[in-house]
Enzyme design. Structure first.
Site, PDB file in Angstrom:
ATOM      1  CG  HIS A 203       3.034  -5.527   3.111  1.00  0.00           C
ATOM      2  ND1 HIS A 203       3.589  -5.319   4.339  1.00  0.00           N
ATOM      3  CD2 HIS A 203       3.086  -6.862   2.875  1.00  0.00           C
ATOM      4  CE1 HIS A 203       3.966  -6.486   4.828  1.00  0.00           C
ATOM      5  NE2 HIS A 203       3.675  -7.435   3.971  1.00  0.00           N
TER       6      HIS A 203
ATOM      7  CG  ASP B 186       0.570 -13.327  -1.594  1.00  0.00           C
ATOM      8  OD1 ASP B 186       1.150 -14.417  -1.547  1.00  0.00           O
ATOM      9  OD2 ASP B 186       0.167 -12.718  -0.590  1.00  0.00           O
TER      10      ASP B 186
HETATM   11  N1  COA Z   1      -6.590  -3.016  -3.449  1.00  0.00           N
HETATM   12  C1  COA Z   1      -7.285  -1.871  -3.355  1.00  0.00           C
HETATM   13  N2  COA Z   1      -7.193  -1.045  -2.303  1.00  0.00           N
HETATM   14  C2  COA Z   1      -6.360  -1.401  -1.317  1.00  0.00           C
HETATM   15  C3  COA Z   1      -5.606  -2.576  -1.346  1.00  0.00           C
HETATM   16  C4  COA Z   1      -5.746  -3.394  -2.477  1.00  0.00           C
HETATM   17  N3  COA Z   1      -5.056  -4.533  -2.570  1.00  0.00           N
HETATM   18  N4  COA Z   1      -4.856  -2.669  -0.235  1.00  0.00           N
HETATM   19  C5  COA Z   1      -5.135  -1.603   0.487  1.00  0.00           C
HETATM   20  N5  COA Z   1      -6.049  -0.830  -0.152  1.00  0.00           N
HETATM   21  C6  COA Z   1      -6.613   0.422   0.311  1.00  0.00           C
HETATM   22  C7  COA Z   1      -7.749   0.129   1.281  1.00  0.00           C
HETATM   23  O1  COA Z   1      -8.988   0.018   0.633  1.00  0.00           O
HETATM   24  C8  COA Z   1      -7.670   1.318   2.184  1.00  0.00           C
HETATM   25  O2  COA Z   1      -8.236   2.418   1.530  1.00  0.00           O
HETATM   26  P1  COA Z   1      -9.169   3.455   2.321  1.00  0.00           P
HETATM   27  O3  COA Z   1      -8.265   4.045   3.361  1.00  0.00           O
HETATM   28  O4  COA Z   1      -9.609   4.386   1.246  1.00  0.00           O
HETATM   29  O5  COA Z   1     -10.272   2.629   2.910  1.00  0.00           O
HETATM   30  C9  COA Z   1      -6.175   1.590   2.296  1.00  0.00           C
HETATM   31  O6  COA Z   1      -5.615   1.095   1.082  1.00  0.00           O
HETATM   32  C10 COA Z   1      -5.511   0.884   3.492  1.00  0.00           C
HETATM   33  O7  COA Z   1      -5.802  -0.508   3.380  1.00  0.00           O
HETATM   34  P2  COA Z   1      -6.011  -1.492   4.610  1.00  0.00           P
HETATM   35  O8  COA Z   1      -6.803  -2.664   4.162  1.00  0.00           O
HETATM   36  O9  COA Z   1      -6.550  -0.716   5.777  1.00  0.00           O
HETATM   37  O10 COA Z   1      -4.531  -1.891   4.931  1.00  0.00           O
HETATM   38  P3  COA Z   1      -4.096  -3.026   5.931  1.00  0.00           P
HETATM   39  O11 COA Z   1      -2.761  -2.633   6.400  1.00  0.00           O
HETATM   40  O12 COA Z   1      -5.147  -3.285   6.952  1.00  0.00           O
HETATM   41  O13 COA Z   1      -4.045  -4.323   5.026  1.00  0.00           O
HETATM   42  C11 COA Z   1      -3.397  -5.812   3.362  1.00  0.00           C
HETATM   43  C12 COA Z   1      -2.924  -4.751   4.352  1.00  0.00           C
HETATM   44  C13 COA Z   1      -2.196  -6.498   2.751  1.00  0.00           C
HETATM   45  C14 COA Z   1      -4.235  -6.863   4.089  1.00  0.00           C
HETATM   46  C15 COA Z   1      -4.226  -5.106   2.263  1.00  0.00           C
HETATM   47  O14 COA Z   1      -3.400  -4.230   1.524  1.00  0.00           O
HETATM   48  C16 COA Z   1      -4.927  -6.094   1.355  1.00  0.00           C
HETATM   49  O15 COA Z   1      -6.027  -6.544   1.678  1.00  0.00           O
HETATM   50  N6  COA Z   1      -4.306  -6.461   0.189  1.00  0.00           N
HETATM   51  C17 COA Z   1      -4.881  -7.436  -0.682  1.00  0.00           C
HETATM   52  C18 COA Z   1      -4.641  -8.837  -0.123  1.00  0.00           C
HETATM   53  C19 COA Z   1      -3.197  -9.241  -0.260  1.00  0.00           C
HETATM   54  O16 COA Z   1      -2.580  -9.077  -1.289  1.00  0.00           O
HETATM   55  N7  COA Z   1      -2.677  -9.862   0.823  1.00  0.00           N
HETATM   56  C20 COA Z   1      -1.316 -10.361   0.860  1.00  0.00           C
HETATM   57  C21 COA Z   1      -0.469  -9.572   1.814  1.00  0.00           C
HETATM   58  S1  COA Z   1       1.232 -10.045   1.695  1.00  0.00           S
END
Ligand code: COA
Length: 380
Positions: A266, A317
């Protein structure tokens, strides 16, 4: 020459992380605490109905008994779709169409029938808001039944929105405890500070565009797999994994391949999403009640691996997927359910935006070419 430096240079190309874009009194996240209008989500999930939560979000206070009765009555009166609306909506394509794409289009079409559709008068906006909250569920159920060749089921206005959603979807009266649990799910999803879709709604509203346009923007933002679309992806992942014994290995491989595991992580919560804790309990309870405990058990195993190996916690989710699945809801309807609830929060944000509006107009930091000279087409 493009030389100005944006004020929040640290957030550029980082999804506006950490940027405060507006003041809000609707919902707040501090560490692992989520509040709506001053009440914790745990308190609301335990005591509030969805209708009371909507009133709270819009009016900034809990309703009296009489106010709640009147509010529910107006919602009930607005639930029905007209014969003309049903006829036209049934004519929209459904084959190969994702329900969120259909819902986005259907809400846009609904605006054309709304006599208040273009009004900026507060009473008219409130009438539109009531219609949108009352009709979002019926629209989703119409889509699902129509694509399966089934007739639209008329709602029972004396019953609540959650009860009617399950009733209209399946065509039979739902079990009372399942309807209550579904109502809790709607409470949990009703608002969430300045998430992607609420921000999209506020951006559209900030140009003083109409309520329907702002809601269509929000539905479009919610549709994506990084936002509301994740709950559907979670269930598809669980089904692909198939059984408990494969779960740990599957997740370890996904992490090794740098894949995102849906339902985890998140932008704001770093110490856990309080809604996920409530939904995990519901998932366990409903799995046992409906004779499918394996989905919860598999989810719990994945949750353990994600925490241990990656330090990531489940978001709203992750466990909502198995909650809806054990209620017998089709997987691609999970994200539309998010919209059925979140429309209430979007509307609160739209009202708040209108109340102290200035158009959103951030800056882009120039990284393109400069000083080019025009070449006629024959010389390129
Ligand atoms: N699975 C695996 N790795 C994850 C992850 C996940 N669900 N969520 C974050 N990470 C990792 C990223 O790969 C990244 O790693 P890195 O720094 O080695 O590249 C790090 O954690 C930061 O992630 P990031 O995508 O930059 O965070 P964000 O703040 O931009 O995105 C979300 C937040 C929620 C979009 C992201 O966690 C995600 O895509 N989750 C899955 C989709 C989801 O469940 N969405 C519903 C949100 S309520």
């Amino acid at each position: 020459m493009a030389t100005e430096t944006p004020i929040f240079a640290g957030a550029v190309d980082k999804g506006l992380e950490g940027v405060v874009a507006c003041t809000t009194g609707i919902s707040s996240i501090v560490d692992a605490t989520l509040i709506f209008r001053g009440y914790t989500i745990e308190d609301l999930a335990a005591h509030s109905t969805f209708e009371e939560t909507v009133f709270l979000l819009w009016e900034n206070r809990l309703p009296s008994g009489d106010e709640l009765t009147a509010f529910k009555r107006v919602l009930g009166e607005n639930m029905s779709l007209s014969v003309e609306q049903i006829k036209h909506l049934k004519g929209l394509p459904t084959k190969g169409v994702h329900p969120m794409a259909w819902l986005r289009s259907a809400v846009s079409v609904m605006s054309l029938w709304d006599p208040d559709g273009q009004s900026s008068e507060p009473a008219a906006q409130r009438r539109m808001a009531m219609r949108l909250v009352a009709q979002m569920g019926p629209l989703v159920t119409l889509f699902d039944r129509n694509r399966n060749g089934k007739d639209y089921v008329q709602p029972k206005p004396e019953k609540g929105l959650a009860w009617n959603f399950l009733y209209q979807l399946k065509g039979e009266e739902p079990d009372a405890t399942i309807a209550k649990d579904f109502d809790t799910c709607l409470v949990l999803h009703a608002d969430h500070e300045l998430n992607c879709s609420a921000f999209a709604a506020r951006v559209t509203a900030s140009s003083l565009s109409d309520i329907y346009s702002a809601i269509v923007s929000a539905i479009s933002a919610l549709k994506g797999p990084l936002h509301g679309g994740a709950n559907e992806q979670v269930m598809l992942m669980l089904k692909e994994i198939g059984n408990m014994s494969a779960a740990r290995e599957w997740i370890k491989e996904a992490l090794a391949d740098k894949k995102k595991v849906m339902g985890f992580g998140h932008r704001v919560y770093k110490n856990g999403d309080p809604r996920a804790k409530i939904l995990a309990q519901l998932s366990e309870k409903l799995g046992a009640k409906t004779g499918q405990p394996a989905w919860y058990e598999m989810s719990k195993a994945i949750d353990d691996v994600m925490q241990k190996d990656k330090g990531l916690l489940p978001n709203v989710d992750f466990y909502s997927a198995t909650v809806y699945y054990s209620m017998g809801i089709p997987i691609d309807i999970f994200t539309p359910i998010f919209a059925v609830s979140r429309v209430s929060g979007w509307l609160a944000h739209i009202f708040e935006q209108y109340s102290r509006n200035r158009i959103y107009r951030p800056r882009g930091q120039w990284v393109g070419k400069e000083g080019l000279k025009w070449t006629p087409v024959a010389k390129r």
